[in-house]
Scaffold this motif. Structure first.
Motif, PDB file in Angstrom:
ATOM      1  N   THR A 194       0.846  -1.194   0.000  1.00 46.93           N
ATOM      2  CA  THR A 194       0.000   0.000   0.000  1.00 46.93           C
ATOM      3  C   THR A 194       0.883   1.246   0.000  1.00 46.93           C
ATOM      4  O   THR A 194       2.084   1.179   0.284  1.00 46.93           O
ATOM      5  CB  THR A 194      -0.903   0.046   1.248  1.00 46.93           C
ATOM      6  N   LYS A 195       0.248   2.361  -0.275  1.00 48.75           N
ATOM      7  CA  LYS A 195       0.966   3.641  -0.269  1.00 48.75           C
ATOM      8  C   LYS A 195       1.575   3.881   1.117  1.00 48.75           C
ATOM      9  O   LYS A 195       2.733   4.305   1.224  1.00 48.75           O
ATOM     10  CB  LYS A 195       0.012   4.773  -0.643  1.00 48.75           C
ATOM     11  N   ALA A 196       0.824   3.620   2.153  1.00 42.11           N
ATOM     12  CA  ALA A 196       1.298   3.833   3.522  1.00 42.11           C
ATOM     13  C   ALA A 196       2.516   2.964   3.826  1.00 42.11           C
ATOM     14  O   ALA A 196       3.475   3.421   4.459  1.00 42.11           O
ATOM     15  CB  ALA A 196       0.180   3.555   4.515  1.00 42.11           C
ATOM     16  N   GLU A 197       2.490   1.707   3.364  1.00 38.81           N
ATOM     17  CA  GLU A 197       3.630   0.810   3.594  1.00 38.81           C
ATOM     18  C   GLU A 197       4.873   1.298   2.864  1.00 38.81           C
ATOM     19  O   GLU A 197       5.985   1.277   3.417  1.00 38.81           O
ATOM     20  CB  GLU A 197       3.289  -0.613   3.134  1.00 38.81           C
ATOM     21  N   ILE A 198       4.686   1.742   1.638  1.00 38.68           N
ATOM     22  CA  ILE A 198       5.823   2.244   0.841  1.00 38.68           C
ATOM     23  C   ILE A 198       6.407   3.494   1.489  1.00 38.68           C
ATOM     24  O   ILE A 198       7.625   3.611   1.648  1.00 38.68           O
ATOM     25  CB  ILE A 198       5.398   2.509  -0.615  1.00 38.68           C
ATOM     26  N   LEU A 199       5.534   4.425   1.893  1.00 35.20           N
ATOM     27  CA  LEU A 199       6.013   5.653   2.525  1.00 35.20           C
ATOM     28  C   LEU A 199       6.708   5.363   3.855  1.00 35.20           C
ATOM     29  O   LEU A 199       7.733   5.961   4.163  1.00 35.20           O
ATOM     30  CB  LEU A 199       4.866   6.636   2.719  1.00 35.20           C
TER      31      LEU A 199
ATOM     32  N   LEU B 137      10.156   4.002   3.048  1.00 41.13           N
ATOM     33  CA  LEU B 137      11.060   5.049   2.568  1.00 41.13           C
ATOM     34  C   LEU B 137      11.496   5.977   3.694  1.00 41.13           C
ATOM     35  O   LEU B 137      12.658   6.379   3.763  1.00 41.13           O
ATOM     36  CB  LEU B 137      10.401   5.840   1.444  1.00 41.13           C
ATOM     37  N   GLU B 138      10.564   6.325   4.565  1.00 43.60           N
ATOM     38  CA  GLU B 138      10.891   7.227   5.667  1.00 43.60           C
ATOM     39  C   GLU B 138      11.802   6.560   6.690  1.00 43.60           C
ATOM     40  O   GLU B 138      12.652   7.235   7.295  1.00 43.60           O
ATOM     41  CB  GLU B 138       9.610   7.719   6.338  1.00 43.60           C
ATOM     42  N   SER B 139      11.694   5.264   6.858  1.00 43.71           N
ATOM     43  CA  SER B 139      12.545   4.565   7.822  1.00 43.71           C
ATOM     44  C   SER B 139      13.974   4.401   7.297  1.00 43.71           C
ATOM     45  O   SER B 139      14.891   4.196   8.083  1.00 43.71           O
ATOM     46  CB  SER B 139      11.970   3.182   8.148  1.00 43.71           C
ATOM     47  N   HIS B 140      14.155   4.529   5.999  1.00 45.40           N
ATOM     48  CA  HIS B 140      15.498   4.391   5.405  1.00 45.40           C
ATOM     49  C   HIS B 140      16.092   5.722   4.947  1.00 45.40           C
ATOM     50  O   HIS B 140      17.083   5.752   4.253  1.00 45.40           O
ATOM     51  CB  HIS B 140      15.436   3.415   4.226  1.00 45.40           C
ATOM     52  N   ALA B 141      15.494   6.809   5.339  1.00 49.95           N
ATOM     53  CA  ALA B 141      15.993   8.125   4.915  1.00 49.95           C
ATOM     54  C   ALA B 141      17.093   8.630   5.817  1.00 49.95           C
ATOM     55  O   ALA B 141      17.320   8.263   6.881  1.00 49.95           O
ATOM     56  CB  ALA B 141      14.849   9.131   4.913  1.00 49.95           C
TER      57      ALA B 141
END
Length: 75
Positions: free
Chosen positions: A63-68, A71-75
């Motif tokens: 889902t969009k939430a999972e992808i975001l 991404l935020e956890s690896h920024a």
């Protein structure tokens, strides 16, 4: 017998200055063109990477939430 180097007169020096200024101007133009081409290539690469990312997201089962969140956890 050693010859002494000729001393340069003002006109000779000015001609040499003009020649070097012209060489420098041509080199700067070449450098500017190469820099513009490099910038265009960076933009093209960025655009292609964005297309690739959108295709991967579209094919993903996440889902969009999972992808975001990922991404935020690896920024």
């Amino acid at each position: 017998m050693m010859k002494m180097p000729r001393t340069k007169n003002i006109k000779t020096i000015e001609a040499e200055i003009f020649q070097k200024e012209e060489q420098l101007r041509h080199l700067k133009e070449r450098c500017d063109k190469a820099s513009q081409k490099l910038d265009a290539l960076y933009e093209l690469k960025k655009h292609r990477e964005q297309e690739e990312l959108l295709k991967a997201i579209d094919k993903s089962t996440r889902t969009k939430a999972e992808i975001l969140a990922f991404l935020e956890s690896h920024a």
